[in-house]
Design an enzyme around this catalytic site. Structure first.
Site, PDB file in Angstrom:
ATOM      1  N   CYS A 650      11.202   7.013   1.067  1.00 46.23           N
ATOM      2  CA  CYS A 650      10.070   7.925   0.979  1.00 46.23           C
ATOM      3  C   CYS A 650       9.445   7.929  -0.394  1.00 46.23           C
ATOM      4  O   CYS A 650       9.553   8.916  -1.063  1.00 46.23           O
ATOM      5  CB  CYS A 650      10.487   9.364   1.107  1.00 46.23           C
ATOM      6  SG  CYS A 650      11.521   9.810   2.377  1.00 46.23           S
ATOM      7  N   HIS A 701       2.716  14.154   5.640  1.00 42.66           N
ATOM      8  CA  HIS A 701       2.809  15.357   4.827  1.00 42.66           C
ATOM      9  C   HIS A 701       1.614  16.283   5.027  1.00 42.66           C
ATOM     10  O   HIS A 701       1.580  17.380   4.504  1.00 42.66           O
ATOM     11  CB  HIS A 701       2.933  14.993   3.346  1.00 42.66           C
ATOM     12  CG  HIS A 701       4.127  14.131   3.081  1.00 42.66           C
ATOM     13  ND1 HIS A 701       4.035  12.762   3.007  1.00 42.66           N
ATOM     14  CD2 HIS A 701       5.430  14.434   2.929  1.00 42.66           C
ATOM     15  CE1 HIS A 701       5.244  12.264   2.803  1.00 42.66           C
ATOM     16  NE2 HIS A 701       6.107  13.259   2.761  1.00 42.66           N
TER      17      HIS A 701
HETATM   18  N1  GLN Z   1      15.229   9.809   9.463  1.00 41.43           N
HETATM   19  C1  GLN Z   1      14.724  10.868   8.646  1.00 41.43           C
HETATM   20  C2  GLN Z   1      13.668  11.636   9.397  1.00 41.43           C
HETATM   21  O1  GLN Z   1      12.920  11.076  10.088  1.00 41.43           O
HETATM   22  C3  GLN Z   1      14.139  10.355   7.355  1.00 41.43           C
HETATM   23  C4  GLN Z   1      13.564  11.461   6.526  1.00 41.43           C
HETATM   24  C5  GLN Z   1      13.222  11.066   5.126  1.00 41.43           C
HETATM   25  O2  GLN Z   1      13.114   9.907   4.822  1.00 41.43           O
HETATM   26  N2  GLN Z   1      13.064  12.022   4.259  1.00 41.43           N
HETATM   27  O3  GLN Z   1      13.549  12.830   9.249  1.00 41.43           O
HETATM   28 ZN    ZN Z   2      10.740   9.365   4.304  1.00 36.73          ZN
END
Ligand code: GLN
Ligand code: ZN
Length: 767
Positions: A650, A701
């Site tokens: 992320c 987001h």
């Molecule tokens: N597998 C997690 C989700 O989809 C990944 C979340 C993340 O990368 N913060 O919530």
């Molecule tokens: Zn993520």
């Protein structure tokens, strides 16, 4: 005499009183007076707590309604034009509009950007600058809070972010313009503020300049020197420059020669710098030695700290040494006394913010009066450490032996990526530009309520499981209808991607009230890794089996990787972080192997936090990346060539570390890219990424639903540097914070975008 000093105290309150007060105000459920009253109460409690703990030098202005960088932006009046600030003082509503955006009658402004404060999980508001940014003193907060403490009979040290760091933290949209060019305009405003504080009676002021531990160049070093020359001109007010989170490195000579009265250094993160600083330290300054860890929750090791403090005293004398936490205590939970469920053995190893204050005071007392004056405390401290280092709860011989026996082969897939790909294509049949999601689907109010009801015993385990099964099935049905190629189960059974695993792994514990501010009113409660980590039982097999049984399509297994689990926890400090990371890696590796045994063909190991663990100084990057990537490989390499390993990250700024990312050797990686319009792809112009990759095509987001055309366009952009065979189609991140209302049209647009591109390619081939 050596003085006990603090740099900042958690502002949320021991029971997150500030969170509640601020959120009630935002919702219009309480008045500004009620909010101010709560804030005042928290400040008073904090000051008195510090005074009672024996802290001689207590900060003020460390309180904040949202963020201390935002407070400083308001102080110097650097309000971006869209908030229509007309001069005077920045009011609370403008302040919150900058923090969160505002949608009220007549007003619709976006929030300022937010990003992580150095290598912490605390987010600050990013200042926005342009060549026309003007500064003027625009807040009385810092003087008001100084006076407020004074009225309580407490002489405090007002603290604020220093001018150079304030500029370097900021960003600009103006090509060719550098925020640091504003320094000459900004410093006079700081001088005015300092004048006001002096008038009010302040003796000291603390200016935080953590940029002194970042890789600098001659221009930034000159900026520090210039700024503090002018600031020093405020006669009669002593300035202490605070640095933390790393060593001064190549900025050391600049830092020690600033014309200020004191310098704070972090001797927890960088104890080795003490000798260098002492060797260069001028005779006119006080050194504040940060020895109590402000970033963690472990009890201080008094003997180790005293060795450092005594070294400083031997060189400088008692009058010129302060003892302090390494940095503000903002990053630690408030009070261990509020933990009623932690057992006594664990509790005696820990110290939260309030306990850390006492540690600082005891260390100062030992330095002043000799160890005999605190003999009982030293004895108890030594016993606690001895007990911790010998505890069978921490040390699991089989875990250590297993780690010692890890071979290089265990960190390598059996074949190279090219060979694996061929084998995977025989069992995993997917169209070109395969579509998938990152794992979670909306954690709706219903899902959260069911979990809360189950935890509180209002519904039975059987009812809760039945509820989760129902949610999982409908999520799978939805994905089939939307015609997504690789499905996920939706993660409804998970509260949080780290906590879910931590709760099932050995070596972890959880607090009841160990909240730490993450941003604004949002707090997180990181798990505590106290001992060797091991897996007791399979953790995800029950749900993946259930999910796979519901569909003929491929169901992706979903795990959190070792670096991310490490990064989002309070990690034991009695062994290198790398060691703990490898242990977690081994535990998750077992889960990967079990998923394969259960017939799962695609397994995703999320490393959301790999990038944010990157050390502040570039010279330390390689060491970190080596063990972080290695831990991931250890986790991922226990499976056959036919099993496809995915990872997800992320963060968009990967350009600097793209080779390390490639080195993880995941078959497929998904990365956040949509907000930056696929800026990431610039890295691929020079570096040919070898495996498959899914650059996120829509920003999860934001509640905004992207159009199919936008997503198509991003994919086309990706195809300029990637081959069609490499490209996956997915959102930026998990969907848990979104509502179904937004998720459905967005995913449908995404699938159509992929299909359109497939068709185009087929047409081209036919022509
Ligand atoms: N597998 C997690 C989700 O989809 C990944 C979340 C993340 O990368 N913060 O919530
Ligand atoms: Zn993520």
């Amino acid at each position: 005499m050596v003085k006990a000093r603090n740099l900042g105290y958690p502002r949320v309150g021991a029971h997150r009183e500030l969170k509640r007060a601020v959120e009630a105000y935002w919702k219009g459920e309480s008045s500004v007076d009620a909010l101010q009253a709560t804030a005042k109460e928290i400040r008073k409690t904090n000051w008195q707590t510090q005074q009672n703990a024996g802290i001689d030098i207590i900060p003020s202005n460390d309180f904040s309604f949202y963020d201390h960088v935002l407070d400083t932006i308001a102080l110097v009046g650097a309000v971006p034009a869209r908030y229509q600030f007309k001069g005077g003082n920045v009011g609370l509503d403008t302040y919150f509009a900058m923090a969160r955006g505002a949608q009220t009658q007549g007003a619709d402004v976006t929030a300022m950007e937010m990003t992580k404060w150095f290598d912490t999980n605390y987010h600050y508001i990013v200042p926005e600058y342009s060549s026309s940014t003007a500064f003027a003193v625009s807040s009385t907060k810092i003087v008001d809070e100084y006076n407020e403490a004074k009225a309580l009979g407490i002489q405090t040290v007002p603290t604020l972010v220093g001018p150079v760091t304030l500029l370097l933290l900021g960003k600009t949209h103006e090509a060719g313009f550098k925020p640091i060019n504003l320094l000459a305009k900004l410093v006079p405003v700081y001088v005015q503020v300092l004048e006001q504080l002096k008038q009010a009676g302040a003796e000291w002021v603390q200016l935080d300049e953590p940029y002194l531990v970042m890789d600098g160049d001659d221009a930034t070093r000159k900026a520090f020197t210039d700024a503090y020359k002018q600031i020093a001109a405020v006669a009669g007010l002593k300035v202490l420059v605070a640095t933390y989170f790393d060593n001064l490195g190549d900025n050391l000579a600049t830092a020690v020669s600033l014309p200020v009265a004191g310098l704070h250094i972090d001797c927890v993160r960088a104890p080795e710098q003490l000798d260098h600083v002492l060797a260069a330290f001028p005779a006119d300054k006080i050194l504040s030695v940060g020895v109590v860890d402000g970033r963690n929750i472990w009890k201080n090791n008094f003997d180790r700290s005293l060795a450092l403090i005594n070294k400083a005293i031997a060189k400088l004398g008692k009058e010129r040494v302060f003892v302090a936490p390494s940095c503000s205590l903002l990053h630690t939970p408030v009070d261990l006394d509020n933990e009623t469920k932690l057992d006594a053995e664990l509790k005696q190893w820990l110290a939260f913010a309030k306990q850390k204050l006492s540690e600082v005071a005891i260390l100062a007392k030992a330095a002043n009066q000799g160890e005999d004056a605190v003999a009982a405390e030293l004895d108890a401290n030594r016993k606690a450490h001895a007990a911790r280092s010998a505890s069978p709860r921490i040390h699991k011989q089989d875990v250590k032996q297993r780690l010692a026996a890890v071979t290089d082969n265990m960190k390598k897939r059996m074949s190279s990526y090219g060979d694996r790909r061929e084998k995977q294509q025989q069992t995993i049949t997917l169209p070109l530009f395969p579509t998938t999601t990152i794992g979670s689907f909306p954690q709706t109010a219903d899902v959260r309520k069911a979990r809360a009801d189950f935890k509180a015993g209002r519904i039975s385990a059987a009812d809760y499981e039945a509820f989760l099964e129902k949610e999982t099935i409908s999520c799978i049905r939805y994905q089939e209808e939307a015609d997504i190629d690789v499905l996920v189960h939706g993660e409804f059974e998970r509260n949080d991607m780290v906590e879910y695993f931590g709760e099932q792994l050995g070596g972890f514990t959880f607090t009841e009230n160990g909240w730490v501010q993450s941003y604004g009113s949002r707090c997180v409660k990181p798990p505590v890794i106290f001992g060797d980590v091991y897996r007791e039982n399979p953790m995800t097999i029950r749900w993946i089996n259930f999910a796979q049984a519901q569909t003929k399509r491929i169901m992706k297994g979903m795990l959190t990787g070792p670096v991310t689990i490490l990064q989002w926890s309070f990690v034991r400090d009695d062994q290198p972080r790398s060691e703990t990371c490898y242990q977690i890696g081994l535990a998750i590796r077992d889960e990967v192997v079990d998923l394969e045994k259960a017939g799962i063909k695609i397994i995703q190991i999320d490393e959301a936090a790999l990038r944010e663990g990157l050390p502040l100084r570039r010279s330390n990057w390689k060491t970190y990346l080596d063990w972080a990537v290695d831990s991931f490989r250890l986790t991922a390499s226990g499976v056959k060539d036919e099993t496809q390993i995915h990872t997800h990250m992320c963060y968009s700024e990967f350009n600097d570390i793209i080779e390390a990312v490639a080195n993880m050797d995941a078959d497929v990686i998904s990365i956040e890219t949509s907000r930056s319009q696929m800026e990431l792809l610039d890295a691929f112009v020079n570096f040919k990424y070898p495996n498959e990759i899914g650059p996120g095509v829509y920003d999860i987001h934001s509640p905004r639903v992207p159009t199919q055309e936008e997503m198509e366009q991003l994919l086309r952009k990706a195809l300029e540097v990637l081959t069609p065979a490499q490209l996956w189609v997915n959102p930026d991140c998990g969907l848990k914070t979104r509502g179904w209302k937004e998720v459905k049209p967005a995913l449908e647009g995404m699938v159509h975008a992929a299909k359109k591109l497939r068709q185009e390619l087929a047409n081209k081939a036919a022509a």
